[in-house]
Design an enzyme around this catalytic site. Structure first.
Site, PDB file in Angstrom:
ATOM      1  N   SER A 108       1.155  -9.796  -0.511  1.00 19.45           N
ATOM      2  CA  SER A 108       0.864  -8.363  -0.445  1.00 19.45           C
ATOM      3  C   SER A 108       1.217  -7.684   0.859  1.00 19.45           C
ATOM      4  O   SER A 108       1.451  -6.470   0.868  1.00 19.45           O
ATOM      5  CB  SER A 108      -0.614  -8.131  -0.777  1.00 19.45           C
ATOM      6  OG  SER A 108      -1.422  -8.960   0.029  1.00 19.45           O
ATOM      7  N   LYS A 151       0.808  -1.224   0.000  1.00 22.17           N
ATOM      8  CA  LYS A 151       0.000   0.000   0.000  1.00 22.17           C
ATOM      9  C   LYS A 151       0.838   1.268   0.000  1.00 22.17           C
ATOM     10  O   LYS A 151       0.362   2.327  -0.428  1.00 22.17           O
ATOM     11  CB  LYS A 151      -0.919   0.006   1.226  1.00 22.17           C
ATOM     12  CG  LYS A 151      -1.994  -1.057   1.187  1.00 22.17           C
ATOM     13  CD  LYS A 151      -3.186  -0.596   0.357  1.00 22.17           C
ATOM     14  CE  LYS A 151      -4.358  -1.577   0.465  1.00 22.17           C
ATOM     15  NZ  LYS A 151      -5.517  -1.109  -0.334  1.00 22.17           N
ATOM     16  N   GLY A 190     -10.379  -4.337  -2.900  1.00 22.91           N
ATOM     17  CA  GLY A 190     -10.958  -3.215  -3.639  1.00 22.91           C
ATOM     18  C   GLY A 190     -10.500  -3.177  -5.085  1.00 22.91           C
ATOM     19  O   GLY A 190     -11.066  -2.476  -5.915  1.00 22.91           O
ATOM     20  N   GLY A 191      -9.438  -3.910  -5.388  1.00 23.11           N
ATOM     21  CA  GLY A 191      -9.010  -4.044  -6.774  1.00 23.11           C
ATOM     22  C   GLY A 191      -7.934  -3.071  -7.229  1.00 23.11           C
ATOM     23  O   GLY A 191      -7.530  -3.102  -8.393  1.00 23.11           O
ATOM     24  N   ASN A 199      -3.920  -1.366   6.338  1.00 18.99           N
ATOM     25  CA  ASN A 199      -2.631  -1.182   5.668  1.00 18.99           C
ATOM     26  C   ASN A 199      -2.569   0.135   4.885  1.00 18.99           C
ATOM     27  O   ASN A 199      -1.531   0.784   4.863  1.00 18.99           O
ATOM     28  CB  ASN A 199      -2.337  -2.352   4.722  1.00 18.99           C
ATOM     29  CG  ASN A 199      -1.859  -3.580   5.485  1.00 18.99           C
ATOM     30  OD1 ASN A 199      -1.322  -3.464   6.573  1.00 18.99           O
ATOM     31  ND2 ASN A 199      -2.066  -4.753   4.909  1.00 18.99           N
ATOM     32  N   ALA A 205     -15.210 -14.174   0.606  1.00 16.00           N
ATOM     33  CA  ALA A 205     -15.315 -12.788   0.138  1.00 16.00           C
ATOM     34  C   ALA A 205     -15.098 -12.785  -1.371  1.00 16.00           C
ATOM     35  O   ALA A 205     -14.351 -11.992  -1.911  1.00 16.00           O
ATOM     36  CB  ALA A 205     -14.299 -11.897   0.849  1.00 16.00           C
TER      37      ALA A 205
END
Lengths: 307, 307
Positions: free
Chosen positions: B293, B46, B171-172, B73, B199
């Site tokens: 990630s 992020k 969120g993509g 994050n 999800a």
């Protein structure tokens, strides 16, 4: 005694580039940077020296295979390097070695021979002789030292104004190479060895300016199972020539450093690799780099340290 | 709708270079490489998008401060970027956010406002308006998407013949940027999104070729707390334009992947970051890269997953 030079280490860097990860420096806090060598293919810096030692062998000699003895990470590193070169490897490990290290060594295709700790070196020599193979020592060899020293090159390239480098000390191969590189490139940088108090033989030897052997049983008391060896005359000569100090840390500080590396820096680190952070936390100094040497820790040990 | 371009992502790479770690690719097994974004300063990718968004603001606008809302994050990333730029940051987080993320955000000097999950976005807008500050959204912004896309540039540079890239989807923003970069540089490479089954809204939307909202309460069931958001029209447009497939993994596979990343790759990874490895292990393919990630996991959660 002939010491490893900056030129040796630069030559090693070129040879090992295809086999190692160029590890980044990670910021820990305002004063400290980490060199995370647990990200290497075998989970420890040892791949640098082992691969270099194999790369330097004449092809016909290398083809007859290699033998190693080690407390674990070096064994994995030799097995990994032998796999890359397509030559057979036999590794002799003490029967006290964490399972995770034994299994990882086998997973690289090496034959693993487990023996009582006191016999590992002699058995390795016997095996090499009987197989016609080359023994790759864990630290007592210029090619191994030069390979480990490539960490020093990368460190000074990434952090040219580094004031202090903290390096774990066991057999002394890592600090020998790192100190040779760092002092040649940046003479004002302090290079400081770090040991567990319970395996503080090199700190004692450093103060005495001569090798003062500690019984293996004493050195075996620390949780940092990768730091139970003692320097050879060759590595100790590098320490005397290049190292500014050798300090020790208590066992509880090692465990605390393992926890902080997990949850602040997101690294799984074996106790041996956390020892430099423990030294930094006891006495923080600006522009410091800690070599986090490896991450091969038994799951059960790791969970106990984190809890 | 205007999509983020390779040129945007290249420009972002130049702007964010001083603030991010150039993460190495780590080999997991014969077929898989990992991109360990948990090594970033805030423990997650992020920082790339957040720092880029702040870097792109006019100086006088940036000086009035920034506001962010996120599951954790992104909040840390905005706080960290604001600290680097010397501007104030206020972050609005759901009161269900793991303590480790809240404390880390505060440690970067941001003011943290905890609100019920449903209110975080509206409260963030109110705060930005009342403070005269700029809202930095977690994914629904071209500058954020371009920043995350720099991972794709690095990945193709380091592994030019990569056949498949596995990317976690929430969120993509991450997959939008990565897919834009990868598809521009290497059109034959497959880009595959991965979600928890619990999800799996984007997988459902992808099959329907239209956004099919899932109730927040459903998305909140997964242990992967970073993957509970849903795409915006902007990110979903990138998914439709560039992504080859979106797959889902069960909760037990996520936990298993966290364990493997700890003991095989020596990385502390949050459940959200382990989801791509779970997909790979369910169906291994050659020359695959998984974006790991982030690594901001509560110690208690991590210990439960490892045990």
């Amino acid at each position: 005694m002939e010491l490893v030079t900056l030129a040796d280490i630069r030559a090693a860097a070129a040879l090992i580039a295809p086999a190692v990860v160029r590890t980044p420096l990670l910021r820990f806090d305002e004063g400290l940077w980490l060199k995370p060598e647990g990200l290497q293919p075998v989970g420890a810096f040892k791949v640098r020296g082992a691969y270099h030692a194999l790369a330097r062998l004449p092809e016909d000699v290398r083809a007859r295979g290699v033998v190693a003895y080690s407390s674990g990470n070096h064994a994995q590193a030799v097995a990994y390097a032998a796999k890359l070169f397509g030559v057979p490897a036999t590794v002799v490990v003490p029967d006290t070695t964490p399972r995770v290290k034994v299994e990882a060594t086998r997973s690289h295709g090496a034959e693993v021979v487990e023996v009582p700790p006191a016999e590992r070196e002699s058995r390795a020599h016997e095996l090499a002789a009987s197989l016609g193979a080359t023994l790759v020592p864990p630290f007592d060899h210029p090619d191994v030292i030069a390979g480990q020293g490539t960490i020093g090159l990368e460190l000074v390239a990434d952090l040219p104004d580094v004031a202090t480098v903290l390096v774990p000390v066991s057999g002394g191969g890592l600090i020998s190479g790192v100190a040779a590189a760092v002092k040649a490139l940046s003479p004002a940088t302090r290079v400081v060895g770090v040991e567990p108090e319970l395996a503080g033989d090199t700190a004692a030897s450093f103060r005495a300016r001569t090798l003062t052997g500690w019984p293996a049983a004493d050195r075996a008391r620390t949780v940092a199972d990768g730091l139970r060896a003692e320097p050879s005359p060759l590595t100790f000569a590098h320490v005397l020539a290049h190292v500014d100090d050798v300090v020790t840390v208590p066992e509880d500080a090692i465990a605390d450093a393992v926890r902080r590396l997990a949850f602040r820096s997101r690294l799984v680190v074996e106790p041996s690799g956390a020892v430099p952070l423990a030294a930094y936390l006891a006495s923080p100094t600006p522009r410091t780099a800690a070599i986090v040497s490896g991450g091969n820790v038994d799951p059960a040990t790791f969970l106990t340290l984190l809890a």
